[in-house]
Each structure stands twice: as C-alpha cells, then as structure tokens.
Design a protein around this motif. Structure first.
Motif, PDB file in Angstrom:
ATOM      1  N   GLU A  25       1.035  -1.266  -0.148  1.00  0.00           N
ATOM      2  CA  GLU A  25       0.002   0.168  -0.192  1.00  0.00           C
ATOM      3  C   GLU A  25       1.074   1.145   0.102  1.00  0.00           C
ATOM      4  OE1 GLU A  25      -4.207  -1.066   2.512  1.00  0.00           O
ATOM      5  OE2 GLU A  25      -2.222  -0.787   3.552  1.00  0.00           O
ATOM      6  N   ILE A  26       1.960   1.369   0.682  1.00  0.00           N
ATOM      7  CA  ILE A  26       2.856   2.444   1.007  1.00  0.00           C
ATOM      8  C   ILE A  26       3.443   2.490  -0.224  1.00  0.00           C
ATOM      9  CG2 ILE A  26       4.796   3.375   2.098  1.00  0.00           C
ATOM     10  CD1 ILE A  26       3.927   1.846   4.526  1.00  0.00           C
ATOM     11  N   ARG A  27       3.950   1.622  -0.894  1.00  0.00           N
ATOM     12  CA  ARG A  27       4.556   1.880  -2.263  1.00  0.00           C
ATOM     13  C   ARG A  27       3.843   2.366  -3.392  1.00  0.00           C
ATOM     14  NH1 ARG A  27       6.648  -0.266  -7.002  1.00  0.00           N
ATOM     15  NH2 ARG A  27       8.920  -0.286  -7.125  1.00  0.00           N
ATOM     16  N   ARG A  28       2.696   1.938  -3.512  1.00  0.00           N
ATOM     17  CA  ARG A  28       1.667   2.163  -4.410  1.00  0.00           C
ATOM     18  C   ARG A  28       1.433   3.913  -4.105  1.00  0.00           C
ATOM     19  NH1 ARG A  28      -0.927  -2.723  -3.914  1.00  0.00           N
ATOM     20  NH2 ARG A  28      -2.463  -1.699  -2.381  1.00  0.00           N
ATOM     21  N   MET A  44      10.264   7.895  -5.786  1.00  0.00           N
ATOM     22  CA  MET A  44      10.922   7.691  -4.316  1.00  0.00           C
ATOM     23  C   MET A  44      10.819   6.099  -4.099  1.00  0.00           C
ATOM     24  SD  MET A  44       8.748  10.742  -2.195  1.00  0.00           S
ATOM     25  CE  MET A  44       9.729  10.781  -0.628  1.00  0.00           C
ATOM     26  N   ARG A  45      10.005   5.244  -5.025  1.00  0.00           N
ATOM     27  CA  ARG A  45       9.694   3.897  -4.748  1.00  0.00           C
ATOM     28  C   ARG A  45      11.032   3.248  -4.602  1.00  0.00           C
ATOM     29  NH1 ARG A  45       4.841   3.468  -8.777  1.00  0.00           N
ATOM     30  NH2 ARG A  45       3.555   4.583  -7.551  1.00  0.00           N
ATOM     31  N   SER A  46      12.050   3.430  -5.344  1.00  0.00           N
ATOM     32  CA  SER A  46      13.230   2.680  -5.162  1.00  0.00           C
ATOM     33  C   SER A  46      14.110   2.940  -3.827  1.00  0.00           C
ATOM     34  CB  SER A  46      14.320   3.012  -6.259  1.00  0.00           C
ATOM     35  OG  SER A  46      14.672   4.272  -6.159  1.00  0.00           O
ATOM     36  N   ALA A  50      14.098  -3.517   1.981  1.00  0.00           N
ATOM     37  CA  ALA A  50      15.027  -4.789   1.774  1.00  0.00           C
ATOM     38  C   ALA A  50      16.000  -5.105   2.881  1.00  0.00           C
ATOM     39  CB  ALA A  50      15.470  -4.606   0.366  1.00  0.00           C
ATOM     40  N   GLY A  51      16.456  -4.042   3.196  1.00  0.00           N
ATOM     41  CA  GLY A  51      17.783  -4.017   4.250  1.00  0.00           C
ATOM     42  C   GLY A  51      17.260  -4.140   5.826  1.00  0.00           C
TER      43      GLY A  51
END
Length: 92
Positions: free
Chosen positions: A20-23, A29-31, A38-39
C-alpha cells in the motif's frame, strides 16, 4: 449472524502494508523505499513502514515544506503556546 466487525479495527486512512505504501509513493521515491525495506530485519520493519507511511502523507501534501521556508525567511505566522491557550480560553 457472523462475528465479523462492521468496520475494520483502527484508522482506515493509515497505510498498513508495504504494498500500500509503495503504491502511494511518487514513482521516483519507490526505489528508496524498496532499499529501506529490503535491508530491514524483522524487528525494524514496523518502524520503517510507519516512517514511510508518514513520508507518503508529506509527499501528498507538501505544505510542510512551505511552512519551513516561511520560517526560514521570517514570514511564518507563529504564536507561543500561551497565546493559543488564551485565544481558545483553555489552560491545557
């Protein structure tokens, strides 16, 4: 009669999942979000999701940046807590 709640528990306008946040993030800013998530170890994940949920809100309504600029150039209308209390007739 089922045991399902009529409304979901908690605020419905809060983003809850990474997807939801990524969308909701602007594409540039997504990368950065992907790298942060991921980290993250499991113990950090909730903190990162909460942080980026706030970033989504700020990106959607960047008026906070305008307020910072006004503060820096001395044109922000600001009052001390006591003034606000007097205006509202309260003593928090």
């Amino acid at each position: 009669m089922g045991a399902q709640p009529i409304e979901p528990y908690g605020p419905t306008d809060q983003l809850r999942s990474g997807a939801e946040i990524r969308r909701a993030l602007p594409p540039p800013m997504r990368s950065q979000f992907d790298q942060a998530l991921a980290g993250a170890v499991l113990a950090e994940r909730a903190h990162i999701l909460a942080l980026w949920s706030g970033i989504v809100i700020e990106a959607a309504h960047p008026s906070g940046d305008d307020q910072v600029r006004c503060f820096q150039d001395g044109t922000l209308e600001a009052h001390p807590l006591e003034w606000c209390q007097q205006q509202e007739g309260s003593t928090w």
